[in-house]
Design an enzyme around this catalytic site. Structure first.
Site, PDB file in Angstrom:
ATOM      1  N   HIS A 198       0.827  -1.209   0.000  1.00  0.00           N
ATOM      2  CA  HIS A 198       0.000   0.000   0.000  1.00  0.00           C
ATOM      3  C   HIS A 198       0.864   1.263   0.000  1.00  0.00           C
ATOM      4  CE1 HIS A 198      -3.391   2.484   2.105  1.00  0.00           C
ATOM      5  NE2 HIS A 198      -3.207   2.837   0.854  1.00  0.00           N
ATOM      6  N   HIS A 216       1.387   5.231  -2.668  1.00  0.00           N
ATOM      7  CA  HIS A 216       1.554   6.597  -2.153  1.00  0.00           C
ATOM      8  C   HIS A 216       2.980   7.120  -2.342  1.00  0.00           C
ATOM      9  CE1 HIS A 216      -2.298   7.034   0.177  1.00  0.00           C
ATOM     10  NE2 HIS A 216      -2.264   5.708   0.034  1.00  0.00           N
ATOM     11  N   HIS A 256      -4.051   0.626  -6.276  1.00  0.00           N
ATOM     12  CA  HIS A 256      -4.382   1.278  -5.002  1.00  0.00           C
ATOM     13  C   HIS A 256      -5.771   0.888  -4.525  1.00  0.00           C
ATOM     14  CE1 HIS A 256      -5.840   4.614  -2.402  1.00  0.00           C
ATOM     15  NE2 HIS A 256      -4.672   4.396  -1.832  1.00  0.00           N
ATOM     16  N   ASN A 267      -6.452  -0.847  -0.886  1.00  0.00           N
ATOM     17  CA  ASN A 267      -6.911   0.175   0.067  1.00  0.00           C
ATOM     18  C   ASN A 267      -8.362   0.011   0.509  1.00  0.00           C
ATOM     19  OD1 ASN A 267      -6.496   2.951   1.430  1.00  0.00           O
ATOM     20  ND2 ASN A 267      -8.338   3.240   0.197  1.00  0.00           N
ATOM     21  N   ILE A 281      -6.953   8.859  -0.745  1.00  0.00           N
ATOM     22  CA  ILE A 281      -7.153   8.549   0.669  1.00  0.00           C
ATOM     23  C   ILE A 281      -6.090   7.549   1.088  1.00  0.00           C
ATOM     24  CG2 ILE A 281      -8.708   6.641   0.268  1.00  0.00           C
ATOM     25  CD1 ILE A 281      -8.916   9.207   3.149  1.00  0.00           C
TER      26      ILE A 281
END
Length: 885
Positions: free
Chosen positions: A553, A558, A745, A749, A885
């Site tokens: 993740h 990110h 993602h 997520n 997010i």
């Protein structure tokens, strides 16, 4: 409805582009302001339009017409400008926006920029919920002005904007009406700070897309200045209104002045390689000049911030989740554990127990307040897995199924070497041979085949964290309240397409004078062995949870994406077609990453306090980046092939044959991958019709070079970076980036709360060693007498569990202004028929994917996504463009 694009700062301004994209060619695209055939009256260039009253505007226009009629026949055009604006405070003083139209053509006589035509735009109407911008009722307004454009002005190339209000305003759009070729709409979506002695006018280019070589002469210098200004000049700490994109290492996660909070700098060294983040300009610590000071909120470029809608939604959910964690903290000692499994169920049925008194002043008042809170507020919403089958965490079938259809479906890989063996130094970590032997495996699969047959037929799969975690075991065990092992889990692919767990191996290296300890645990019906198997699964799942959060993740989406965003803003003009293509895929990512540095991955943050590796958590992601991350393997097909899950097959769907045919993440992901790749290919091939155009594009080449050499500087010399020489190279690079920020993602997520919100299914930490690891006589007897209590003591504490549950609930939520692939950007492409049609095909494929997911989830033959108590796999339906997010 089209959401306005977020644009960027520069010394001369930010650029907005009108709706129509130009077809690549040597000539300039049409959209020039040209007169009607008949002569028109000469108008004055500057007209200040009064606030609201129509009679004032009428007088101004009439005076201009009379003056023009009396002075001659110069051809001119009257244009009305309408601006949609969101204001932070009411416009009580009648402040205006100064608009200046900029020509795309140079003055033929002087060879310099033509003088802009300006007019002040004043508020004429309040506007409730404008199209394309934040909807905040009474703060939204319409501003208007009029321009008179002389016939020799040429094509409009840009607009300069100056904010004459006392606070910043959000410019949603500008529409120019009255042009011979129809209206021009500028999609803005950018904050403009108030005019000051040091501020500069903001520049917005028209919505036409130009490769650098196609840029009109009158805009070339402005294009270069805009990019230069976005790169910053090390001017110190960045202000919240700045739009500066620069690079820094992860040197702000800890506090070197407090030994307990000191953390290594990640990035810029061979020991801790890492992607770069956006620089903040924060000061260095005097005690450690390599580290930067922290603040309550980290800088991100202004237009990368959440919208007001997103911010309210995020903060509201954060407060709600924070209440859950705070209540748990007040109600339980830090190390307090669950006494009974029924106490876990009560979190969803009854909520957090508020029966314990607090007898200290302020906290007593807080406690009394909480006692009056609505009952439902104290409850956690039941996760999907809990609703389907609250005992499923006990079943081996579910344990295996989630490796393919859970929240971390990208760690499993084919066993290609036997016997299993560590690559670590045996002088430091002990014998490298695995304790999972041939005899043990054959005992587990003898009803199906021999181990040689299983290897030949590619039926053995593994999730292996042994060598990644083992070097940290001794360090982590020095932290109170946690423990660690090197771990691996072995699976067998059965004839019905499901995985059968064969073994879990846990290893402790030599430590404190003790030799290496390792043991293998297998499913069994014998009572003691069955309980040890459950403990082994808890430890392995805690490791898998940590790897999921820190690598699958955080690192792979990110963290590695932030350099792409920085390079895109520094090297690609907003006029560049690839900037337009990438822009929606970067929405909100820098802001959510800043939030992560504030409270998630920071020293003693949520990750460190609730995951097994403790203060070494983020450091472990640096090790994974060093050992495992390669850009060329981030594409979904390449990832599946690298893990041995798929082989190339020209006759198979997507050109790949899956060894595990019922693999929901791969099955749905490959459809999404193909749709993304075709959309990117249609787009790229439209603008780059010749291979040489890619190699000769200076902005594009600078963008890719900067990603490799600055954004991922610690891996800049790796030979596996793709070349960027042809349209096919560009298609592969862009598809990989867009897949990771959208499909990958979403897969790792948005299922977090569904699967891990019920923490017995995916604990984030194992707090005690295995009962059989060199036990004392008393400890072993305690395990035999009450294994339930021992397992609850191994699980996260009440505080850890509720904090993680609240965090995962927050991270799994879609914002009300979420933008989804194929749905929320249609107006971006409406003015170019070829691109619009390609986007419509892309949208249709995603709708078909949704129907395919429905059909697959109803197919009884697909046991990894259908069955009694099984959570259907839907994580690749309704995929957002970006990491928001």
């Amino acid at each position: 409805m089209f959401k306005p694009q977020v644009h960027r700062p520069h010394l001369v301004g930010i650029i907005f582009l009108p709706n129509k994209s130009c077809i690549p060619s040597r000539s300039w695209p049409s959209f020039s302001v040209r007169p009607w055939p008949q002569p028109q009256k000469k108008y004055r260039k500057n007209i200040r339009v009064g606030y609201v009253p129509s009679n004032i505007k009428a007088v101004a226009v009439a005076e201009a017409e009379a003056e023009a009629e009396a002075s001659g026949t110069e051809i001119s055009t009257s244009v009305k400008a309408t601006a949609g604006v969101t204001m932070k405070s009411p416009n009580l003083l009648g402040g205006s926006l100064l608009l200046e139209l900029v020509s795309a053509e140079l003055d033929p006589q002087t060879g310099s920029q033509k003088k802009p035509i300006n007019a002040n735009a004043y508020q004429v109407l309040p506007k409730d919920g404008p199209e394309g911008g934040p909807k905040d009722g009474p703060k939204d307004a319409i501003f208007e002005s009029k321009f008179v454009i002389p016939g020799d002005f040429g094509e409009i190339g840009a607009v300069l904007v100056e904010n004459e209000h006392s606070s910043e305003v959000y410019l949603q759009h500008i529409i120019l009406d009255g042009l011979p070729n129809g209206p021009i709409r500028f999609h803005c979506g950018s904050w403009i700070e108030p005019k000051t002695d040091n501020s500069r006018k903001r520049l917005f280019f028209t919505n036409k897309l130009y490769l650098p070589s196609q840029t009109p002469e009158g805009l070339r210098n402005l294009r270069e200045k805009e990019l230069h200004s976005l790169r910053g000049n090390d001017e110190g700490e960045h202000m919240t209104s700045n739009r500066i994109y620069d690079y820094d290492v992860y040197n702000d996660l800890g506090d070197p002045n407090k030994p307990k909070l000191a953390r290594p700098v990640l990035g810029g060294s061979k020991q801790y390689p890492y992607p770069r983040r956006c620089g903040t300009g924060h000061l260095q610590y005097k005690t450690d000049p390599h580290s930067k000071t922290r603040s309550k909120s980290f800088y991100v470029p202004r237009d990368e911030n959440f919208s007001e809608v997103k911010e309210k939604s995020f903060r509201g959910k954060t407060i709600e989740c924070g209440w859950h964690a705070a209540i748990a903290h007040l109600n339980s000692p830090t190390k307090s554990e669950f006494r009974h499994f029924s106490d876990i169920f009560k979190l969803y049925y009854e909520g957090i127990n508020l029966s314990s008194p607090v007898n200290r002043g302020f906290w007593q008042r807080v406690w009394n307040l909480l006692l009056n809170v609505k009952e439902d507020f104290l409850k956690f919403k039941p996760p999907a897995l809990f609703l389907k089958d609250k005992f499923s965490w006990l079943w081996d079938e579910e344990f295996s199924r989630q490796t393919l259809a859970g929240v971390n479906p990208c760690s499993i890989k084919l066993v290609t070497e036997w016997p299993l063996k560590s690559t670590l130094d045996p002088d430091v970590y002990g014998p490298p041979e695995s304790a999972i032997t041939t005899e043990l495996v054959e005992r587990e699969i003898r009803a199906f085949m021999t181990i040689d047959e299983a290897l030949e037929q590619k039926k053995l799969f593994i999730i292996d964290y042994h060598d990644l975690l083992l070097p940290y075991v001794s360090k982590v065990r020095q932290i109170e309240g946690t423990t660690l092992y090197g771990s691996r889990a072995l699976f067998f692919l059965t004839p019905d397409g499901t995985l059968k767990p064969l073994a879990i191996e846990l290893t402790r290296p030599p430590i404190e004078g003790k030799p290496q300890w390792k043991q293998v645990f297998t499913p069994t019906s014998e009572s003691t062995g069955r309980w040890l198997w459950r403990f082994a699964k808890v430890h392995f799942l805690a490791h898998d949870s940590g790897y999921h959060q820190l690598v699958s993740h955080w690192l792979r989406t990110h963290c590695v994406t932030e350099p792409y965003i920085i390079a895109t803003n520094r090297q690609l003009s907003v006029m560049h077609p690839i900037y337009r293509l990438l822009h929606p895929h970067f929405r909100y990512t820098m802001h959510i990453n800043a939030h992560a540095r504030e409270s998630l991955i920071n020293a003693e943050g949520i990750i460190e306090s609730s995951f097994s590796p403790g203060k070494y958590s983020v450091e472990l992601s640096s090790v994974a980046y060093d050992q495992q991350w390669r850009f060329d393997r981030e594409a979904l097909p390449a990832d599946l092939i690298n893990r041995g899950i798929a082989v190339e097959d020209a006759d198979a769907p997507h050109g790949l044959k899956l060894l595990i045919e019922d693999y929901p993440f791969a099955n749905d992901g490959l459809i999404l991958w193909d749709a993304l790749k075709q959309w990117v290919a249609d787009y790229v091939n439209y603008y780059y019709k010749d291979a040489s155009m890619v190699e000769s594009d200076p902005e594009l080449q600078a963008w890719w070079t900067e990603i490799r050499t600055k954004g991922h500087e610690d891996k800049k010399d790796e030979p596996w970076w793709p070349n960027l020489q042809t349209p096919d190279d560009l298609i592969g690079i862009i598809t990989t980036i867009t897949w990771m920020v959208s499909g990958h993602h979403s897969a790792v997520n948005f299922g977090q709360y569904d699967f891990a919100g019920y923490f017995p299914n995916r604990p984030t930490i194992a707090r005690t060693n295995m009962p059989c690891e060199e036990p004392t006589e008393e400890g072993w007897q305690r395990f035999l007498d009450n294994p339930n209590s021992e397992l609850l003591a191994c699980f996260p504490s009440k505080l850890q569990a509720t904090r993680i549950m609240a965090t995962l609930d927050l991270l799994s939520e879609h914002s009300s202004d979420e933008e989804y692939l194929g749905k929320d950007r249609k107006l971006t492409w409406d003015e170019e028929p070829v691109i619009k049609e390609a986007f419509n095909r892309f949208s249709a494929k995603l709708e078909e994917l949704g129907r395919t997911i429905d059909d697959r989830n109803k197919d009884n033959s697909l046991k990894n996504r259908n069955g009694a108590g099984v959570v259907p796999y839907e994580l690749l339906r309704g995929v957002p463009y970006s990491i928001s997010i």
